[in-house]
Structure formats: C-alpha cells, structure tokens
Design a protein around this motif. Structure first.
Motif, PDB file in Angstrom:
ATOM      1  N   ARG A 144      -3.106   0.489  -3.823  1.00  0.00           N
ATOM      2  CA  ARG A 144      -2.961  -0.843  -3.213  1.00  0.00           C
ATOM      3  C   ARG A 144      -2.648  -1.816  -4.319  1.00  0.00           C
ATOM      4  NH1 ARG A 144      -4.469  -3.039   1.621  1.00  0.00           N
ATOM      5  NH2 ARG A 144      -5.401  -1.060   2.183  1.00  0.00           N
ATOM      6  N   VAL A 181       0.852  -1.180   0.000  1.00  0.00           N
ATOM      7  CA  VAL A 181       0.000   0.000   0.000  1.00  0.00           C
ATOM      8  C   VAL A 181       0.887   1.229   0.000  1.00  0.00           C
ATOM      9  CG1 VAL A 181      -1.825   1.274   1.175  1.00  0.00           C
ATOM     10  CG2 VAL A 181      -1.785  -1.226   1.284  1.00  0.00           C
ATOM     11  N   ARG A 229       1.040   5.407  -0.253  1.00  0.00           N
ATOM     12  CA  ARG A 229       0.187   6.566  -0.007  1.00  0.00           C
ATOM     13  C   ARG A 229       0.969   7.840  -0.268  1.00  0.00           C
ATOM     14  NH1 ARG A 229      -1.022   2.900   4.126  1.00  0.00           N
ATOM     15  NH2 ARG A 229      -3.225   2.332   4.187  1.00  0.00           N
ATOM     16  N   GLU A 239      -4.036   6.768  -2.534  1.00  0.00           N
ATOM     17  CA  GLU A 239      -3.571   5.465  -2.054  1.00  0.00           C
ATOM     18  C   GLU A 239      -3.593   4.494  -3.231  1.00  0.00           C
ATOM     19  OE1 GLU A 239      -5.114   3.559   1.700  1.00  0.00           O
ATOM     20  OE2 GLU A 239      -5.994   2.194   0.194  1.00  0.00           O
TER      21      GLU A 239
END
Length: 163
Positions: A159, A33, A35, A157
């Motif tokens: 993922r 992940v 960010r 974000e």
C-alpha cells in the motif's frame, strides 16, 4: 502604544484549523494498493521504469522486480540500465563472493499503477552485471508504503500511502 497579541486560544484555533485542512488533503489523496501472489518463493512486482528526464510513455519499459526486504537499496541489471540510458549519479561498494566491487548507482523514474491511480517517483538503484532478475526492489524503493506478506495464503500487498 503597545501592540496587542492575539490571545493564546485564537492562535491555537488557527493551528488546529491548519492541521485539520492538512489531514483532509491527505485523506483526499488515494492510496495505491498493489497485490500479488508469492511465486517461486518470491514476491514479484510489476513496475514501469524510465529515464528521469523523460515524460514520453514509449520511453518506459515494463519489468518484473523481485521484492527484497533484506536489501537496503534497489539493484537493476546492467542491460536494462543501458537500454534506458540511465544517468549515473554515484558509485557504491557492493559485497560479492570475491569481495567488494564498486558499482555505478543510477537514478530512474519508477511508475506503479493501481485501478487508474498512477504514481511516479524517482528512485536510485545500483547497477549489477550478473543478476538473474531484471531488478531487486529493496527497502529504499518501498519508502512511503506498507508491505504485508502473508506466507500462509501465499500473497503480498504493498500500500503506497497518499498518492
């Protein structure tokens, strides 16, 4: 002598067991992940790029790419492609202000890291002479992941599934 077929329920149980094992393997794999904040009205992503045949970390360079959800393909600045000696695998027509120009397409290894989880994969990028940013990271580069952009909070974000 007739061959005996396994009954349908036995075949079904074996199929379900295989599906369950495959799902467990996917669950065991970690999602990376990444960010960031939206700065200069753009989402930027830190990437490490290298030659597709190199496993030597010193041959890779760190760049900051602009996430471009409006672009199908990735694009990289010519000086970076030259510095990494990236192999040309194709050419592509690119629409510019002065019409269509044919630009080389290179292949490279992209590495992202999240809390010790390192993921590397090969991606293609069109080489462009005149770009302000080192790289535009288009939708092709984001394959296998989910991008969320929150314009109210000014964050994004990405993922990357099952690394």
């Amino acid at each position: 002598m007739s061959k005996r077929k396994p009954n349908k329920s036995a075949r079904s149980r074996r199929g379900k067991a295989k599906d369950y094992k495959a799902k467990q393997r996917l669950k065991a794999q970690k999602d990376a992940v990444l960010r960031g904040a939206i700065e200069r009205n753009a989402c930027t992503l830190k990437l490490r790029l290298g030659h597709p045949d190199s496993n030597n970390p010193s041959d890779y360079i760190d760049i900051e790419a602009i996430i471009d959800t409006g672009a199908t393909n990735c694009a990289i600045r010519k000086d970076i492609a030259d510095r990494l000696n990236l192999p040309v695998v194709d050419t592509q027509g690119v629409q510019g202000i002065n019409g269509v120009v044919h630009a080389p397409v290179v292949i490279m290894t992209m590495v992202v890291e999240d809390k010790g989880t390192v993921a590397g994969r090969q991606i293609r990028a069109t080489v462009l002479d005149q770009m302000a940013d080192p790289m535009l990271f288009g939708m092709e580069g984001m394959m296998g992941g989910v991008l969320k952009v929150d314009t109210i909070r000014g964050t994004w974000e990405w993922r990357i599934k099952g690394l």
